[in-house]
Design a protein around this motif. Structure first.
Motif, short mmCIF file in Angstrom:
data_model
loop_
_atom_site.label_atom_id
_atom_site.label_comp_id
_atom_site.label_asym_id
_atom_site.label_seq_id
_atom_site.Cartn_x
_atom_site.Cartn_y
_atom_site.Cartn_z
N GLU A 1 -21.65 98.13 -47.69
CA GLU A 1 -22.22 98.48 -49.00
C GLU A 1 -22.88 97.29 -49.67
O GLU A 1 -23.20 97.33 -50.84
CB GLU A 1 -21.09 99.04 -49.90
N ARG A 2 -23.07 96.25 -48.86
CA ARG A 2 -23.58 95.01 -49.44
C ARG A 2 -24.96 95.16 -50.05
O ARG A 2 -25.35 94.40 -50.93
CB ARG A 2 -23.66 93.97 -48.33
N MET A 3 -25.72 96.12 -49.55
CA MET A 3 -27.10 96.28 -50.01
C MET A 3 -27.22 97.28 -51.16
O MET A 3 -28.31 97.58 -51.60
CB MET A 3 -27.98 96.74 -48.85
N LYS A 4 -26.08 97.83 -51.61
CA LYS A 4 -26.10 98.75 -52.75
C LYS A 4 -25.94 97.94 -54.03
O LYS A 4 -25.20 96.94 -54.04
CB LYS A 4 -24.94 99.75 -52.65
N SER A 5 -26.60 98.39 -55.10
CA SER A 5 -26.51 97.62 -56.34
C SER A 5 -25.12 97.79 -56.97
O SER A 5 -24.64 96.90 -57.66
CB SER A 5 -27.60 98.04 -57.31
N LYS A 6 -24.50 98.98 -56.74
CA LYS A 6 -23.14 99.18 -57.27
C LYS A 6 -22.23 99.61 -56.14
O LYS A 6 -22.62 100.42 -55.30
CB LYS A 6 -23.16 100.30 -58.32
N PRO A 7 -21.01 99.11 -56.12
CA PRO A 7 -20.08 99.56 -55.08
C PRO A 7 -19.75 101.04 -55.28
O PRO A 7 -19.76 101.53 -56.40
CB PRO A 7 -18.84 98.69 -55.30
#
Ligand code: BES
Ligand code: MN
Ligand code: ZN
Length: 496
Positions: free
Chosen positions: A141-147
């Motif tokens: 999920e590193r590339m998502k702005s929010k977990p």
């Protein structure tokens, strides 16, 4: 994910979910029967009613677990009360792990190690259980702005009998080391090309070198490779704005001077095809073209983490394959580190060009064996699909050892021939060889090409084009062939 070994009675385990195997027929199995008593016959009533048929892979999640310390029970069908085939056990623990993750549960205690499996001991069952739960807990999920808000599976207990205690702890430790390697490998493979150019792989290796004193990391730059004469590797890199790297990680876990296992991983951080450019559909998946490299970094991490008593060297040639004014063109001839010349007929057959120089370079480590790992040919996907990696080798005993490691880990490979008959497909009127061998037998001719650079040692080639990642909605790195490689290495360290 935390993992701990649990002892005692199943019904006394405090957990969000107790995972219990249930056989079909009169005898449910030891733990299922004990739970049946604790729950005043609930389990046997459900089986009688047909809610759980007991066929392998069938699951039934009970939202309550009366008479026990658990909040829920996951019943897992185990088929008739006879030893399971190892493959059936694997798919059953994977199904259980997935069911728990999808239910959004944060922890569980597994009792699945008691189920008899043909030719496999408790250690194997425990290791596989940990790996299955670890895989279902993995997220990128590193590339998502929010977990994401989905709850994360974080804690696994493995219930074992008293006899199995020491073996169990050992199996859990091994699995933990492997999961650390797997998580690094999958993160690197899943990272998009713009976030993981060759320099990023080099940086990751350097960090490993800082974390583990047992790892010595060196990185060759373009100028170093130029001096050495790595004309094939550099040729692929010349069309990209990203500078190439040749990374080596040397792990000495054996005090004596025993010859190392050398692993060579293809690290094309994005494969556009170059001037022989690929069609647009699914081209994004060519960010996974460095999965061989990622598997080598993951294995080196696992080996260092486990402090295995063995010598292993990782070699990672890494480049980006792009078309631009400096790029290689069909018809260009380059000279490899070995001195052999290559006519580049197709710039999309770039993996073998970077591997050939890395394989020549590998000889300097005086290897016992060299294994290269590469997403090398689309033809391998056609031949074997996503079930088995392709295996080609110049040494039968090494090939057999790798096939066995694949069987044991459930991360299988299948051998293809490397007969001289195929070599002439690489004939070139202008150079010592061409870099492609025509439409027929593409996986074999790619390996034939590599075989010309591996004459001085025992060598095996794993083509992981079909096994490295899954497409579609659940797109992502599979972590293969790390389990196979670790099984092989653990076997060599007498720890399997
Ligand atoms: N990285 C690809 C191989 C590949 C293709 C892996 C699809 C996974 C899925 C490799 O560099 C490549 O392009 N190979 C060519 C070789 C051909 C030009 C001889 C291929 O397989 O088409
Ligand atoms: Mn290619
Ligand atoms: Zn490629």
């Amino acid at each position: 994910m935390e993992i701990s070994v649990k002892r005692g009675h199943a019904h006394e385990q405090k957990t969000a979910c107790l995972v219990v195997g249930v056989h079909a027929g009169k005898r449910l199995g030891a733990t299922a029967e004990a739970l049946d008593k604790a729950t005043r016959g609930l389990v046997s009533r459900l089986v009688k009613r047909g809610d759980l048929g007991g066929a392998p892979n069938e699951t039934l999640l009970l939202p309550e677990a009366p008479g026990t310390a658990a909040e829920r029970i996951l019943l897992v069908g185990c088929g008739r009360p006879e030893a399971l085939k190892p493959a059936d056990y694997l798919s059953l623990v994977q199904k259980a792990a997935r069911t728990i993750a999808e239910a959004g549960l944060k922890n569980a205690v597994s009792c699945l190690a008691e189920i008899p499996v043909r030719d496999r001991d408790a250690g194997w069952k425990i290791r596989q259980t940990c790996l299955a739960f670890g895989a279902s807990a993995y997220r990128f999920e590193r590339m998502k702005s929010k977990p994401s808000k989905r709850p994360h599976f974080a804690r696994l207990g493995v219930l074992v009998g008293l006899d199995d205690s020491t073996e169990a702890q050992h199996a859990v430790n091994t699995a933990k080391g492997m999961l650390a390697g797997l998580s690094l490998m999958k993160d690197l493979a899943n990272l998009p090309g713009n976030h993981c150019p060759p320099a990023q792989l080099a940086e990751t290796a350097r960090e490993l070198g800082k974390t583990y004193r047992s790892l010595k990391v060196t990185v060759l730059e373009r100028a170093d490779m130029h001096k050495l004469g790595m004309g094939a590797l550099l040729a692929v890199a010349q069309g990209s704005a990203q500078p190439p790297k040749l990374i080596t990680l040397e792990y000495r876990g054996c005090p004596d001077e025993s010859r190392p296992i050398v692993l060579v991983g293809k690290g094309v951080t994005f494969d556009s095809g170059g001037i022989s450019i690929k069609p647009g559909a699914n081209m994004d998946e060519m960010k996974f073209d460095m999965t061989g490299a990622a598997s080598v970094l993951g294995v080196m991490k696992a080996v260092a983490e486990l402090a295995l008593p063995i010598n292993v060297v990782g070699v990672v040639p890494t480049v980006e394959n792009m078309p631009d004014g400096h790029a290689i063109k069909p018809g260009d001839v380059v000279t490899s580190l070995s001195g052999q010349t290559i006519e580049i007929l197709n710039t999309d057959a770039e993996g073998r060009l970077i591997l050939c120089d890395a394989l020549s370079y590998a000889a300097r480590f005086e290897p016992d064996v060299v294994i290269d790992i590469a997403t090398l040919t689309g033809a391998c996907v056609v031949a074997l699909g996503s079930h088995a990696s392709g295996l080609l080798s110049n040494h039968d005993a090494l090939a057999d050892e790798l096939l066995a490691a694949g069987e044991k880990s459930g991360d299988r490979a299948w051998r293809l021939p490397l007969w001289d008959d195929y070599q002439k497909q690489l004939d070139s009127p202008f150079a010592d060889m061409a870099n492609v061998g025509g439409r027929e037998a593409g996986t074999i001719t790619a390996a034939c090409f590599l075989s010309r650079y591996t004459k001085d040692y025992r060598w095996a080639h794993l083509d992981i084009a079909g096994t490295a990642w899954t497409s579609g909605k659940a797109k992502g790195s599979t972590g293969r062939p790390l389990p196979l490689l670790m099984e092989f290495i653990l076997g060599r360290a007498n720890l399997a």
